[in-house]
Design a protein around this motif. Structure first.
Motif: not given
Length: 122
Positions: A24-34, A74-79, A3-5, A46-55
């Motif tokens: 992010a919440s509800g799952s392991i944040f570092s599993f996901y690219a954002m 990733n420690a704060k589950s935040t992008v 879940q993302l807010v 439209e696409f703005v930016a993306c970042i890989s799982r560990f940046g």
């Protein structure tokens, strides 16, 4: 499913800066690219930016390259999306999204936040 807010949107003058956050919440944040996407009134999202799982990898849309910076804690589950030198064309609802692979293609993102409005006054 993660879940993302988003937060941090608002009204800013042209030339100013804003920093968006997506928690992010509800799952392991570092599993996901954002990714960050935006949708202006009457336009497609439209696409703005993306970042890989560990940046280690980031990518930007042509219209924001050199002005926006994506980062994650990733420690704060935040992008984050740091937006500088804003102009009226940046006015849009900004969405964060999660994907299993870093990508510009929004169809690869499985979880989306509700969006946060950014308005740039000229």
């Amino acid at each position: 499913q993660v879940q993302l807010v988003e937060s941090g949107g608002g009204l800013v003058q042209a030339g100013g800066s804003l920093r968006l956050s997506c928690a992010a919440s509800g799952s392991i944040f570092s599993f996901y690219a954002m990714g960050w996407f935006r949708q202006a009134p009457g336009k497609e999202r439209e696409f703005v930016a993306c970042i890989s799982r560990f940046g280690s990898i980031s990518n930007y849309g042509d219209s924001v390259k050199g002005r926006f910076t994506v980062s994650r804690d990733n420690a704060k589950s935040t992008v984050f999306l740091q937006m500088n030198s804003l102009n009226a064309e940046d006015t849009a609802v900004y969405y964060c999204a999660a994907s299993r692979a870093v990508a510009r293609d929004q169809s690869l993102y499985s979880s989306w936040g509700q969006g946060t409005q950014v308005t740039v006054s000229s």
